[in-house]
Each structure stands twice: as C-alpha cells, then as structure tokens.
Motif scaffolding. Structure first.
Motif, PDB file in Angstrom:
ATOM      1  N   ALA A  97      39.441  28.062  49.540  1.00  0.00           N
ATOM      2  CA  ALA A  97      40.748  28.623  49.179  1.00  0.00           C
ATOM      3  C   ALA A  97      41.427  29.134  50.436  1.00  0.00           C
ATOM      4  N   GLU A  98      42.738  29.310  50.346  1.00  0.00           N
ATOM      5  CA  GLU A  98      43.507  29.867  51.460  1.00  0.00           C
ATOM      6  C   GLU A  98      44.196  31.141  51.001  1.00  0.00           C
ATOM      7  N   VAL A  99      43.984  32.222  51.756  1.00  0.00           N
ATOM      8  CA  VAL A  99      44.609  33.504  51.446  1.00  0.00           C
ATOM      9  C   VAL A  99      46.099  33.384  51.740  1.00  0.00           C
ATOM     10  N   THR A 100      46.928  33.732  50.752  1.00  0.00           N
ATOM     11  CA  THR A 100      48.381  33.624  50.914  1.00  0.00           C
ATOM     12  C   THR A 100      49.079  34.974  50.975  1.00  0.00           C
ATOM     13  N   GLU A 101      48.415  36.019  50.469  1.00  0.00           N
ATOM     14  CA  GLU A 101      49.066  37.327  50.446  1.00  0.00           C
ATOM     15  C   GLU A 101      48.015  38.427  50.309  1.00  0.00           C
ATOM     16  N   LEU A 102      48.267  39.539  50.982  1.00  0.00           N
ATOM     17  CA  LEU A 102      47.404  40.718  50.893  1.00  0.00           C
ATOM     18  C   LEU A 102      48.261  41.914  50.542  1.00  0.00           C
ATOM     19  N   GLY A 103      47.701  42.826  49.754  1.00  0.00           N
ATOM     20  CA  GLY A 103      48.451  44.033  49.433  1.00  0.00           C
ATOM     21  C   GLY A 103      47.626  45.002  48.619  1.00  0.00           C
ATOM     22  N   VAL A 104      48.211  46.146  48.395  1.00  0.00           N
ATOM     23  CA  VAL A 104      47.588  47.168  47.571  1.00  0.00           C
ATOM     24  C   VAL A 104      48.570  47.487  46.445  1.00  0.00           C
ATOM     25  N   GLU A 105      48.099  47.382  45.226  1.00  0.00           N
ATOM     26  CA  GLU A 105      48.934  47.633  44.062  1.00  0.00           C
ATOM     27  C   GLU A 105      48.642  49.035  43.529  1.00  0.00           C
ATOM     28  N   GLU A 106      49.707  49.789  43.280  1.00  0.00           N
ATOM     29  CA  GLU A 106      49.556  51.123  42.701  1.00  0.00           C
ATOM     30  C   GLU A 106      49.603  50.997  41.185  1.00  0.00           C
ATOM     31  N   VAL A 107      48.587  51.546  40.519  1.00  0.00           N
ATOM     32  CA  VAL A 107      48.517  51.499  39.061  1.00  0.00           C
ATOM     33  C   VAL A 107      48.289  52.907  38.531  1.00  0.00           C
ATOM     34  N   GLU A 108      48.642  53.115  37.276  1.00  0.00           N
ATOM     35  CA  GLU A 108      48.403  54.410  36.655  1.00  0.00           C
ATOM     36  C   GLU A 108      46.958  54.449  36.158  1.00  0.00           C
ATOM     37  N   ALA A 109      46.231  55.459  36.572  1.00  0.00           N
ATOM     38  CA  ALA A 109      44.837  55.624  36.160  1.00  0.00           C
ATOM     39  C   ALA A 109      44.757  56.689  35.075  1.00  0.00           C
ATOM     40  N   SER A 110      43.573  57.108  34.773  1.00  0.00           N
ATOM     41  CA  SER A 110      43.387  58.114  33.732  1.00  0.00           C
ATOM     42  C   SER A 110      43.982  59.454  34.139  1.00  0.00           C
ATOM     43  N   ARG A 111      44.317  60.225  33.141  1.00  0.00           N
ATOM     44  CA  ARG A 111      44.871  61.570  33.317  1.00  0.00           C
ATOM     45  C   ARG A 111      46.157  61.591  34.137  1.00  0.00           C
TER      46      ARG A 111
ATOM     47  N   GLN B   4      42.953  49.692  50.942  1.00  0.00           N
ATOM     48  CA  GLN B   4      43.349  48.880  52.107  1.00  0.00           C
ATOM     49  C   GLN B   4      42.122  48.442  52.907  1.00  0.00           C
ATOM     50  N   SER B   5      41.123  49.316  53.019  1.00  0.00           N
ATOM     51  CA  SER B   5      39.919  48.968  53.797  1.00  0.00           C
ATOM     52  C   SER B   5      39.156  47.808  53.163  1.00  0.00           C
ATOM     53  N   LYS B   6      39.278  47.623  51.855  1.00  0.00           N
ATOM     54  CA  LYS B   6      38.614  46.508  51.171  1.00  0.00           C
ATOM     55  C   LYS B   6      39.252  45.172  51.545  1.00  0.00           C
ATOM     56  N   LEU B   7      40.466  45.230  52.111  1.00  0.00           N
ATOM     57  CA  LEU B   7      41.170  44.007  52.507  1.00  0.00           C
ATOM     58  C   LEU B   7      40.887  43.621  53.956  1.00  0.00           C
ATOM     59  N   SER B   8      40.155  44.448  54.687  1.00  0.00           N
ATOM     60  CA  SER B   8      39.978  44.247  56.130  1.00  0.00           C
ATOM     61  C   SER B   8      39.279  42.937  56.477  1.00  0.00           C
TER      62      SER B   8
ATOM     63  N   TYR C 274      40.775  52.422  43.333  1.00  0.00           N
ATOM     64  CA  TYR C 274      40.385  53.448  44.285  1.00  0.00           C
ATOM     65  C   TYR C 274      41.378  54.598  44.228  1.00  0.00           C
ATOM     66  N   GLU C 275      40.894  55.795  44.545  1.00  0.00           N
ATOM     67  CA  GLU C 275      41.730  56.993  44.443  1.00  0.00           C
ATOM     68  C   GLU C 275      42.795  57.087  45.523  1.00  0.00           C
ATOM     69  N   ASP C 276      42.559  56.454  46.654  1.00  0.00           N
ATOM     70  CA  ASP C 276      43.569  56.535  47.708  1.00  0.00           C
ATOM     71  C   ASP C 276      43.855  55.147  48.277  1.00  0.00           C
TER      72      ASP C 276
ATOM     73  N   TYR D 262      44.680  52.794  43.183  1.00  0.00           N
ATOM     74  CA  TYR D 262      45.108  51.698  44.047  1.00  0.00           C
ATOM     75  C   TYR D 262      44.114  50.547  43.930  1.00  0.00           C
ATOM     76  N   VAL D 263      44.665  49.348  43.782  1.00  0.00           N
ATOM     77  CA  VAL D 263      43.864  48.145  43.607  1.00  0.00           C
ATOM     78  C   VAL D 263      44.160  47.201  44.770  1.00  0.00           C
ATOM     79  N   PRO D 264      43.130  46.781  45.520  1.00  0.00           N
ATOM     80  CA  PRO D 264      43.366  45.795  46.575  1.00  0.00           C
ATOM     81  C   PRO D 264      43.644  44.428  45.938  1.00  0.00           C
ATOM     82  N   VAL D 265      44.644  43.741  46.454  1.00  0.00           N
ATOM     83  CA  VAL D 265      45.034  42.443  45.902  1.00  0.00           C
ATOM     84  C   VAL D 265      45.000  41.400  47.015  1.00  0.00           C
TER      85      VAL D 265
END
Length: 183
Positions: free
Chosen positions: A62-76, A117-121, A110-112, A81-84
């Motif tokens: 596969a070829e990586v076409t885009e990297l990013g971090v998506e902000e989602v609403e979590a509990s409470r 972002q570090s998961k995308l490194s 992830y909480e921050d 943040y979800v690495p994409v």
C-alpha cells in the motif's frame, strides 16, 4: 375492599405470596450486573472478529496518502485523539482506500494530540507499507498485524463491572434476609 381503597400493607396476592416491590439496591445491582455482561459481550465479539481478520488476512503493498490526527469526543465530554493513516492499495485487481491502523471497528484513542501524533512517526506520505486485507472485507485493510487491545480492555472492564453488580446483588439479598429474620 371498595374501588377507591388502597390494599393493606403486607396483603398477600392471589397466589399466597406477599406483594412487595423490588428493593432499590437489588434492582440497581441487577442493572449493573447486566451492563457488565453487555460490555463483556461487546468486547468478546470484537475480539473474535479481530481474530478472524488476523487469521484470514492477505498481505498487499500500500502507499500512504495522508497522515493526521482526528479529534473525537470521548467519554464524559472530554476530547480524544485518533491517529489516522490513509493509504491506497489494490486487492484482486480493485483499488481501495482505507485508514485503519488495526483490524475491526475500534481504533485506539489517546488523551492528548502529541501521543496520537507519535503513533504516526513510523509513517510518511508516499511511503510504501505492508497492509493486511481481510478477503471478506477488502475495503477495510489495516496496517498493524495485531489487535488494538481495546477488545481485551472491554472484556476486563465488563468483568469488573459485573463483579461489582454481583457483589451488590449478594449484599442486597443478604440484607433482605437479615431484615426478614428480624421482622
């Protein structure tokens, strides 16, 4: 008894049993126990579906076409943040795009932003990577050849919640027996 009168307290039903509403502690404990079982069920289902995807996978380039971090609403009401990692690949002559790191629907949060972002490194746009395709769902390839850990966590949380409900139910029933003995 006339139509406007209340039944006497402790009056027996037609089957010879006392008519008593369920005790609040018992009802709440049963509810917590059922919620725990439901969480265990969801976790177990996710674990089994992830296992199936990992067992029957095919490797593709596969070829990586885009990297990013998506902000989602979590509990409470907090944000998570979800690495994409979006990537393109071909499977059996058809082109697909996916953004899953792990098999299944659950993706780690992830909480921050920095941790996500570090998961995308290890990835970069244009990089060629190995992706894994479940032949039953070729449009949902994933990059990590392992479980996310979320199903196992759900099972463990569900067991703890069910234990709390079970202990509460036991205590409520024990208190009811003591009350019955004293009355």
């Amino acid at each position: 008894m006339s139509s406007g009168e209340e039944p006497e307290k402790g009056r027996r039903s037609g089957m010879g049993l006392p008519v008593q509403p369920p005790k609040p502690g018992t009802a709440m404990s049963i509810f917590v126990l059922l919620v725990g079982f439901a969480i265990v069920g969801v976790g177990a289902y996710s674990y089994v579906s992830d296992s199936a995807a990992l067992a029957d996978r095919a490797q593709v380039t596969a070829e990586v076409t885009e990297l990013g971090v998506e902000e989602v609403e979590a509990s409470r009401g907090r944000d998570a943040y979800v690495p994409v990692v979006t990537f393109q690949y071909q499977y059996e002559g058809t082109s697909y795009t996916s953004d899953r790191l792990y098999p299944g629907r659950s993706q780690p949060q992830y909480e921050d932003r920095a941790t996500a972002q570090s998961k995308l490194s290890e990835f970069s746009v244009g990089q060629r990577v190995t992706a894994y395709v479940d032949p039953d769902m070729p449009g949902q390839a994933f990059l990590e050849d392992s479980r996310s850990g979320l199903p196992t966590g759900a099972v463990l949380v569900g067991v703890v919640v069910a234990l709390v409900g079970g202990i509460g139910l036991y205590q409520a029933r024990a208190q009811a027996r003591v009350r019955d003995l004293l009355s």
